[in-house]
Design an enzyme around this catalytic site. Structure first.
Site, PDB file in Angstrom:
ATOM      1  N   ALA A  66       0.864  -1.181   0.000  1.00 22.28           N
ATOM      2  CA  ALA A  66       0.000   0.000   0.000  1.00 22.28           C
ATOM      3  C   ALA A  66       0.901   1.230   0.000  1.00 22.28           C
ATOM      4  CB  ALA A  66      -0.889  -0.018   1.234  1.00 22.28           C
ATOM      5  N   GLY A 109       0.758  -4.885   0.996  1.00 16.11           N
ATOM      6  CA  GLY A 109      -0.446  -4.960   0.171  1.00 16.11           C
ATOM      7  C   GLY A 109      -0.200  -5.662  -1.153  1.00 16.11           C
ATOM      8  N   GLU A 112      -0.532  -9.186  -0.365  1.00 11.89           N
ATOM      9  CA  GLU A 112      -1.951  -9.417  -0.058  1.00 11.89           C
ATOM     10  C   GLU A 112      -2.788  -9.431  -1.342  1.00 11.89           C
ATOM     11  OE1 GLU A 112      -1.613  -6.190   2.797  1.00 11.89           O
ATOM     12  OE2 GLU A 112      -2.487  -7.474   4.328  1.00 11.89           O
ATOM     13  N   GLU A 132       4.965  -4.837   7.221  1.00 15.88           N
ATOM     14  CA  GLU A 132       4.270  -3.734   7.912  1.00 15.88           C
ATOM     15  C   GLU A 132       4.792  -3.495   9.313  1.00 15.88           C
ATOM     16  OE1 GLU A 132       2.776  -6.157   6.179  1.00 15.88           O
ATOM     17  OE2 GLU A 132       1.154  -5.340   4.958  1.00 15.88           O
TER      18      GLU A 132
HETATM   19  N1  CO8 Z   1       4.584   3.180  -0.754  1.00 15.67           N
HETATM   20  C1  CO8 Z   1       4.971   4.325  -1.365  1.00 15.67           C
HETATM   21  N2  CO8 Z   1       6.107   4.430  -2.088  1.00 15.67           N
HETATM   22  C2  CO8 Z   1       6.883   3.341  -2.199  1.00 15.67           C
HETATM   23  C3  CO8 Z   1       6.534   2.114  -1.588  1.00 15.67           C
HETATM   24  C4  CO8 Z   1       5.314   2.057  -0.847  1.00 15.67           C
HETATM   25  N3  CO8 Z   1       4.874   0.926  -0.268  1.00 15.67           N
HETATM   26  N4  CO8 Z   1       7.505   1.220  -1.853  1.00 15.67           N
HETATM   27  C5  CO8 Z   1       8.411   1.861  -2.618  1.00 15.67           C
HETATM   28  N5  CO8 Z   1       8.036   3.126  -2.827  1.00 15.67           N
HETATM   29  C6  CO8 Z   1       8.728   4.154  -3.598  1.00 15.67           C
HETATM   30  C7  CO8 Z   1       9.944   4.693  -2.846  1.00 15.67           C
HETATM   31  O1  CO8 Z   1       9.569   5.663  -1.909  1.00 15.67           O
HETATM   32  C8  CO8 Z   1      10.783   5.237  -3.983  1.00 15.67           C
HETATM   33  O2  CO8 Z   1      10.230   6.465  -4.385  1.00 15.67           O
HETATM   34  P1  CO8 Z   1      11.192   7.778  -4.485  1.00 15.67           P
HETATM   35  O3  CO8 Z   1      12.150   7.425  -5.571  1.00 15.67           O
HETATM   36  O4  CO8 Z   1      10.238   8.865  -4.834  1.00 15.67           O
HETATM   37  O5  CO8 Z   1      11.839   7.916  -3.160  1.00 15.67           O
HETATM   38  C9  CO8 Z   1      10.514   4.245  -5.113  1.00 15.67           C
HETATM   39  O6  CO8 Z   1       9.294   3.583  -4.782  1.00 15.67           O
HETATM   40  C10 CO8 Z   1      11.586   3.195  -5.258  1.00 15.67           C
HETATM   41  O7  CO8 Z   1      11.771   2.583  -3.993  1.00 15.67           O
HETATM   42  P2  CO8 Z   1      13.193   2.415  -3.298  1.00 15.67           P
HETATM   43  O8  CO8 Z   1      14.109   3.501  -3.701  1.00 15.67           O
HETATM   44  O9  CO8 Z   1      12.963   2.203  -1.833  1.00 15.67           O
HETATM   45  O10 CO8 Z   1      13.681   1.051  -3.999  1.00 15.67           O
HETATM   46  P3  CO8 Z   1      14.694  -0.025  -3.424  1.00 15.67           P
HETATM   47  O11 CO8 Z   1      14.957  -0.972  -4.552  1.00 15.67           O
HETATM   48  O12 CO8 Z   1      15.863   0.622  -2.757  1.00 15.67           O
HETATM   49  O13 CO8 Z   1      13.881  -0.806  -2.256  1.00 15.67           O
HETATM   50  C11 CO8 Z   1      11.951  -1.923  -1.330  1.00 15.67           C
HETATM   51  C12 CO8 Z   1      12.773  -1.576  -2.592  1.00 15.67           C
HETATM   52  C13 CO8 Z   1      12.768  -2.815  -0.402  1.00 15.67           C
HETATM   53  C14 CO8 Z   1      10.706  -2.661  -1.786  1.00 15.67           C
HETATM   54  C15 CO8 Z   1      11.577  -0.610  -0.590  1.00 15.67           C
HETATM   55  O14 CO8 Z   1      11.026   0.309  -1.521  1.00 15.67           O
HETATM   56  C16 CO8 Z   1      10.561  -0.803   0.513  1.00 15.67           C
HETATM   57  O15 CO8 Z   1      10.916  -1.287   1.588  1.00 15.67           O
HETATM   58  N6  CO8 Z   1       9.285  -0.418   0.261  1.00 15.67           N
HETATM   59  C17 CO8 Z   1       8.237  -0.468   1.243  1.00 15.67           C
HETATM   60  C18 CO8 Z   1       7.742  -1.878   1.426  1.00 15.67           C
HETATM   61  C19 CO8 Z   1       6.698  -1.907   2.500  1.00 15.67           C
HETATM   62  O16 CO8 Z   1       6.930  -1.607   3.654  1.00 15.67           O
HETATM   63  N7  CO8 Z   1       5.466  -2.304   2.124  1.00 15.67           N
HETATM   64  C20 CO8 Z   1       4.344  -2.355   3.034  1.00 15.67           C
HETATM   65  C21 CO8 Z   1       3.548  -1.088   2.914  1.00 15.67           C
HETATM   66  S1  CO8 Z   1       2.203  -1.019   4.085  1.00 15.67           S
HETATM   67  C22 CO8 Z   1       1.056  -2.082   3.431  1.00 15.67           C
HETATM   68  O17 CO8 Z   1       1.174  -2.538   2.356  1.00 15.67           O
HETATM   69  C23 CO8 Z   1      -0.166  -2.484   4.179  1.00 15.67           C
HETATM   70  C24 CO8 Z   1      -0.553  -1.441   5.051  1.00 15.67           C
HETATM   71  C25 CO8 Z   1      -1.531  -1.938   6.005  1.00 15.67           C
HETATM   72  C26 CO8 Z   1      -1.947  -0.763   6.796  1.00 15.67           C
HETATM   73  C27 CO8 Z   1      -3.189  -1.082   7.525  1.00 15.67           C
HETATM   74  C28 CO8 Z   1      -4.032   0.136   7.636  1.00 15.67           C
HETATM   75  C29 CO8 Z   1      -5.504  -0.203   7.807  1.00 15.67           C
END
Ligand code: CO8
Length: 258
Positions: A66, A109, A112, A132
């Site tokens: 997400a 997500g 999921e 998460e």
């Molecule tokens: N959301 C928003 N932006 C993202 C996300 C994300 N989940 N993942 C990556 N991006 C963006 C980065 O911010 C980056 O953007 P920018 O260049 O503008 O900074 C771009 O994508 C590329 O990402 P990275 O530079 O980080 O790429 P890497 O190859 O270095 O790393 C990873 C890749 C390991 C996948 C890393 O991006 C990462 O850890 N991403 C987040 C993964 C994560 O934590 N996912 C879970 C999100 S929360 C969720 O899904 C469920 C939420 C449930 C909440 C419940 C509420 C009711």
């Protein structure tokens, strides 16, 4: 032709292909993408010319979760009042079989979403996880329930409590993934699997999906009773007559989706 902003949609014979298309954000699932994906999947579901749907991601990820940037400043009441993620219930109501073609990250997500699909075909670069916990939240799109059902409590706890990822081989061994293929073959494999499903009787593949899903929702005895009723119901279709007659007559069936 709908002007999609966060996805692309193609029809190839009887297969609908939806590509998550925010590669700069690793296809993070923002609300607009959720709405578009649900709308596109519902459109394809309503189209009897489509027998199976494939979902994949543009670029190097399936979906990295997400959209964190969209949620970061929300408070409880905003999340609750807007009923974040409830739109996904419409996605899981789609009756046409759906295949996730996963290369690269399927995290949070993204994992999921893949689990909401019926079959996951993974490229050997795929990485699955529910990270998460590292963000100070927990899975919110069904991960704690679907992952636990898919791979069991011990493995689900390991992933959800540590936030670690598992690669495609581990995911296949754990039972999350149906097949692993080289990353550059994953879309072809998913499309040809979808074409196979699409060549079969649509009402019958829908019924098959419905009864398998019932295994997640019912106790064994009622699930078996439900399966038997649906099995009996297949005999009300022309495609049952065609399928069984074709076998007896040693020819290929020509299903009419009736
Ligand atoms: N959301 C928003 N932006 C993202 C996300 C994300 N989940 N993942 C990556 N991006 C963006 C980065 O911010 C980056 O953007 P920018 O260049 O503008 O900074 C771009 O994508 C590329 O990402 P990275 O530079 O980080 O790429 P890497 O190859 O270095 O790393 C990873 C890749 C390991 C996948 C890393 O991006 C990462 O850890 N991403 C987040 C993964 C994560 O934590 N996912 C879970 C999100 S929360 C969720 O899904 C469920 C939420 C449930 C909440 C419940 C509420 C009711």
């Amino acid at each position: 032709m709908t002007d999609w902003k966060t996805i692309t949609v193609e029809r190839r014979d009887r297969v609908g292909l939806i590509t998550l298309n925010r590669p700069d954000a690793l296809n993070a699932l923002n609300l607009e993408l959720m709405r578009e994906l649900v709308a596109a999947a519902s459109d394809l579901d309503a189209d009897t010319g489509i027998g199976a749907i494939v979902i994949t991601g543009a670029g190097k990820a399936f979906a990295a979760g997400a959209d964190i940037k969209e949620m970061v400043d929300n408070d409880y009441v905003e999340m609750y009042a807007a009923d974040w993620f409830s739109g996904w219930s419409r996605f899981t109501a789609v009756r046409t079989p759906i295949i996730a073609a996963v290369s690269g990250y399927a995290l949070g997500g993204g994992c999921e979403l893949a689990m909401m699909c019926d079959i996951i075909i993974a490229g050997d670069t795929a990485k699955f996880g529910q990270p998460e916990i590292k963000l100070g939240v927990i899975p919110g799109m069904g991960g704690s329930q679907r992952l636990t059902r898919a791979i069991g409590k011990a493995r689900a706890m390991d992933l959800i409590l540590t936030g670690r990822t598992m690669d495609a081989v581990e995911a296949e061994r754990a039972g999350l993934v149906s097949r692993v293929v080289p990353a550059d073959a994953v879309l072809d494999e998913a499309m040809s699997t979808a074409a196979t499903i699409g060549s079969l009787s649509l009402p019958i593949t829908m019924m098959a999906k419905e009864v398998v899903n019932a295994a997640y929702e019912t106790m064994l005895e009622s699930g078996i009773r439900f399966e038997r009723r649906v099995f009996h119901a297949t005999f009300a279709t022309e495609d049952q007559k065609e399928g069984m007659s074709a076998f007896v007559e040693k020819r290929d069936p020509e299903f009419k989706n009736r």
